[in-house]
Design an enzyme around this catalytic site. Structure first.
Site, PDB file in Angstrom:
ATOM      1  N   ARG A 149       0.813  -1.235   0.000  1.00 50.05           N
ATOM      2  CA  ARG A 149       0.000   0.000   0.000  1.00 50.05           C
ATOM      3  C   ARG A 149       0.840   1.276   0.000  1.00 50.05           C
ATOM      4  NH1 ARG A 149      -3.420  -3.050   3.679  1.00 50.05           N
ATOM      5  NH2 ARG A 149      -5.163  -3.873   2.466  1.00 50.05           N
ATOM      6  N   LYS A 174       3.630  11.597 -11.132  1.00 51.48           N
ATOM      7  CA  LYS A 174       2.833  10.744 -12.019  1.00 51.48           C
ATOM      8  C   LYS A 174       3.541   9.408 -12.183  1.00 51.48           C
ATOM      9  CE  LYS A 174       0.195  14.043 -14.760  1.00 51.48           C
ATOM     10  NZ  LYS A 174      -0.047  14.631 -16.100  1.00 51.48           N
ATOM     11  N   GLU A 197      11.291  19.367 -23.935  1.00 46.06           N
ATOM     12  CA  GLU A 197      10.527  19.705 -22.712  1.00 46.06           C
ATOM     13  C   GLU A 197      11.105  20.962 -22.058  1.00 46.06           C
ATOM     14  OE1 GLU A 197       7.720  18.364 -21.693  1.00 46.06           O
ATOM     15  OE2 GLU A 197       7.632  16.355 -22.577  1.00 46.06           O
ATOM     16  N   LYS A 239       8.429  23.324 -12.912  1.00 46.81           N
ATOM     17  CA  LYS A 239       7.523  22.184 -12.731  1.00 46.81           C
ATOM     18  C   LYS A 239       7.092  22.092 -11.261  1.00 46.81           C
ATOM     19  CE  LYS A 239       6.066  17.687 -13.755  1.00 46.81           C
ATOM     20  NZ  LYS A 239       6.128  16.488 -14.566  1.00 46.81           N
ATOM     21  N   GLU A 241      -3.688  17.723 -11.255  1.00 41.90           N
ATOM     22  CA  GLU A 241      -4.102  18.178 -12.582  1.00 41.90           C
ATOM     23  C   GLU A 241      -5.594  18.497 -12.676  1.00 41.90           C
ATOM     24  OE1 GLU A 241      -1.783  16.342 -15.714  1.00 41.90           O
ATOM     25  OE2 GLU A 241      -3.322  16.868 -17.166  1.00 41.90           O
ATOM     26  N   ARG A 281      -2.081  22.591 -13.859  1.00 47.66           N
ATOM     27  CA  ARG A 281      -1.051  21.618 -14.260  1.00 47.66           C
ATOM     28  C   ARG A 281      -1.153  21.285 -15.753  1.00 47.66           C
ATOM     29  NH1 ARG A 281       1.425  16.474 -10.894  1.00 47.66           N
ATOM     30  NH2 ARG A 281       2.740  15.697 -12.569  1.00 47.66           N
ATOM     31  N   ASN A 341       1.147  20.511 -20.548  1.00 45.95           N
ATOM     32  CA  ASN A 341       0.827  19.757 -21.761  1.00 45.95           C
ATOM     33  C   ASN A 341       0.884  20.608 -23.022  1.00 45.95           C
ATOM     34  OD1 ASN A 341       0.479  17.399 -20.339  1.00 45.95           O
ATOM     35  ND2 ASN A 341      -1.688  17.801 -19.948  1.00 45.95           N
ATOM     36  N   HIS A 349       1.393  18.893 -26.285  1.00 44.49           N
ATOM     37  CA  HIS A 349       1.175  17.458 -26.069  1.00 44.49           C
ATOM     38  C   HIS A 349      -0.107  16.929 -26.702  1.00 44.49           C
ATOM     39  CE1 HIS A 349       4.519  17.958 -23.402  1.00 44.49           C
ATOM     40  NE2 HIS A 349       4.452  16.739 -22.891  1.00 44.49           N
ATOM     41  N   HIS A 378       0.895  13.758 -28.447  1.00 42.70           N
ATOM     42  CA  HIS A 378       0.450  12.410 -28.046  1.00 42.70           C
ATOM     43  C   HIS A 378      -0.192  11.686 -29.221  1.00 42.70           C
ATOM     44  CE1 HIS A 378       0.175  13.416 -23.465  1.00 42.70           C
ATOM     45  NE2 HIS A 378       1.352  12.936 -23.797  1.00 42.70           N
ATOM     46  N   HIS A 433       9.284  10.741 -27.616  1.00 38.10           N
ATOM     47  CA  HIS A 433       8.259  11.630 -27.041  1.00 38.10           C
ATOM     48  C   HIS A 433       8.591  13.109 -27.312  1.00 38.10           C
ATOM     49  CE1 HIS A 433       5.269  13.153 -24.254  1.00 38.10           C
ATOM     50  NE2 HIS A 433       6.204  13.826 -23.617  1.00 38.10           N
TER      51      HIS A 433
HETATM   52  N1  GLY Z   1       4.368  15.505 -17.726  1.00 40.93           N
HETATM   53  C1  GLY Z   1       3.305  16.368 -17.387  1.00 40.93           C
HETATM   54  C2  GLY Z   1       2.976  16.318 -15.922  1.00 40.93           C
HETATM   55  O1  GLY Z   1       3.745  15.810 -15.130  1.00 40.93           O
HETATM   56  O2  GLY Z   1       1.929  16.775 -15.562  1.00 40.93           O
END
Ligand code: GLY
Length: 369
Positions: free
Chosen positions: A122, A144, A186, A228, A238, A242, A246, A249, A253, A266
Site C-alpha cells: 500500500r 505521475k 521539454e 515544474k 491536474e 497543471r 501539456n 502534447h 500524443h 516523445h
Molecule cells: N508531464 C506532465 C505532468 O507531469 O503533468
C-alpha cells in the site's frame, strides 16, 4: 556545483538535487532523509550496466541493505509483467513498509518503479534517480506513476510523490544524442509556458547545450524543475493549471499514437506539437508569428523536427478526440499568448484545427525522422 529545489507539498514536500557526480552520494542523501534500512534499486538493463553498481555501492556505504532488479530497456517494460517482477523482487529482498524503492533510469523506469512503490504494501518510499534529460526535467518530478495497457498509455497509475529526486547530470554523457535532444524539447516547453528568459538563454547558448556544458545543463535543468515544482505545488492532481505542462502534447500524443510509438521519441512528437500549438495560438490569441518563427528556429537548432509528419489527419484527429475523452472531455489545447505566458483549456473549432494542419504540412521545412 549542485543545486537544490523543493517541491512544496506540505508534509509531503521533497527535495530535488541536481548536479554532476551526485550518484556516488546517493547513499549520503538517503541517510539525510532518514530512509528505512532496506532498498530495492529498479533499473533497466542498459542503465543498470552503467550505473547500478555505483548506486548500490553508495547505498551500502551508509549501511542500507540493497538489492537490484532490472527490466528490459524500452517502453514495453511499462506493463503488467515487469511490474509483477518488481513486486517479487521486493518480496525476495524483504522490503517492509519502512523500505524504499530507488527508480534508477529514464521515464519508463521512473513511471514503472514509481507505481510499484505506490502499490507495494500500500505504498513505500520512492527515490527518483533520473538518468535521462526528459526524466530529470519532467517525469521524475511531480508524482505521475503508472503503466500502459494494450488499449493505451498510462491507463493504470497513481499520483505518488517521491521522497527525493537526485539528478546526476554526469549520467547525461552516456545518453544517446537523439534522446538528449528529445529531452530538450521539454526544456523549450518550459520557456514557452513560463519563462521567456529561459527561452532566450536556450537560443543564445544552443552550441554549448549540445556540447553538454555541465554548468549550463545544471542551470537549465534547475530552472525547468523549479517551474515544474511550482506548477505541481499549485495543482498536484491536474485539476487545472497543471494542464499547462501539456503545451504541444495534444497533437504530440496523437502523433506518437498514430505513428505506433517508436518512430518518434516523445520529445520529437512534442516539438512538432508545439509548432502546431504556436500556429493555433497565432490565430486564437494573437501570439506573434515572429515568436513562432523563433520557436521553429530553436527547435531545429536543437535537432528536433518542426514540420507536421506524414500521418493521416483523420487518424490524428481521432486520437486527439480519444485523449479528450480520457480527461472527461474538458481539457482543450494549451495556447500561448506570448513567450512565457499560456492559457489552458482552449476549445477550438475543428475547422481551425484542419486549416492550421493543412497550412503547416507544406512549409518546405526538413521532414521529421
Ligand atoms: N508531464 C506532465 C505532468 O507531469 O503533468
Amino acid at each position: 556545483m549542485t543545486c537544490k529545489r523543493i517541491v512544496e507539498l506540505g508534509a509531503r514536500a521533497y527535495p530535488i538535487h541536481i548536479g554532476p557526480d551526485l550518484l556516488p552520494k546517493l547513499g549520503a542523501h538517503c541517510a539525510e532523509e532518514k530512509m528505512g534500512s532496506k532498498t530495492l534499486i529498479v533499473s533497466d538493463d542498459h542503465v543498470d550496466a552503467l550505473y547500478g553498481g555505483v548506486a548500490e555501492e553508495s547505498l551500502r556505504s551508509v549501511g542500507l541493505v540493497t538489492a537490484r532488479v532490472t527490466v528490459p530497456a524500452g517502453e514495453p517494460s511499462k506493463s503488467h509483467d515487469p511490474l509483477i517482477r518488481i513486486y517479487h523482487a521486493a518480496l525476495d529482498a524483504g522490503l517492509e513498509r519502512s523500505s524504499s524503492i530507488v527508480a534508477l533510469g529514464g521515464g519508463v523506469v521512473g513511471d514503472l518503479a514509481g507505481f510499484a512503490a505506490a502499490t507495494y504494501l500500500r505504498g513505500i518510499r520512492l527515490i527518483q534517480v533520473p538518468t535521462s534529460l526528459l526524466a530529470m526535467v519532467d517525469s521524475a518530478v511531480g508524482g505521475k506513476t503508472g503503466i500502459n495497457l494494450p488499449q493505451g498509455k498510462n491507463l493504470i497509475g497513481a499520483f505518488y510523490q517521491p521522497s527525493m529526486v537526485l539528478a546526476d547530470t554526469a549520467t547525461l554523457r552516456t545518453l544517446p544524442p537523439r534522446e538528449f535532444c528529445a529531452g530538450l524539447a521539454e526544456v523549450v516547453k518550459y520557456g514557452v509556458i513560463a519563462d521567456a528568459g529561459l527561452f532566450d538563454a536556450l537560443e543564445g547558448k544552443t552550441p554549448e547545450i549540445l556540447m553538454n556544458d555541465d554548468a549550463l545543463l545544471e542551470d537549465i535543468i534547475c530552472r525547468s524543475c523549479e517551474i515544474k515544482a511550482d506548477v505541481v505545488r499549485d495543482d498536484e492532481r491536474e485539476g487545472g493549471v497543471r494542464a499547462i505542462l501539456n503545451f504541444g502534447h495534444t497533437l504530440g500524443h496523437a502523433i506518437e499514437q498514430v505513428s505506433g510509438y517508436g518512430r518518434y521519441l516523445h520529445g520529437e512528437a512534442i516539438a512538432m506539437g508545439m509548432v502546431y500549438a504556436a500556429r493555433l495560438s497565432e490565430r486564437e490569441l494573437a501570439f506573434p508569428a515572429k515568436d513562432t518563427e523563433r520557436l521553429i528556429r530553436l527547435l531545429k537548432a536543437l535537432r528536433l523536427p518542426v514540420t507536421m509528419p506524414d500521418l493521416s489527419w483523420p487518424a490524428l484527429m481521432e486520437a486527439m478526440r480519444h485523449d479528450k475523452k480520457k480527461t472527461g472531455g474538458t481539457v482543450g489545447f494549451v495556447l500561448a499568448q506570448s513567450l512565457g505566458a499560456v492559457r489552458f483549456g482552449c476549445a477550438l473549432p475543428e475547422t481551425l484545427l484542419n486549416e492550421v494542419w493543412e497550412q503547416n504540412r507544406d512549409t518546405g521545412e526538413s521532414r521529421a525522422p
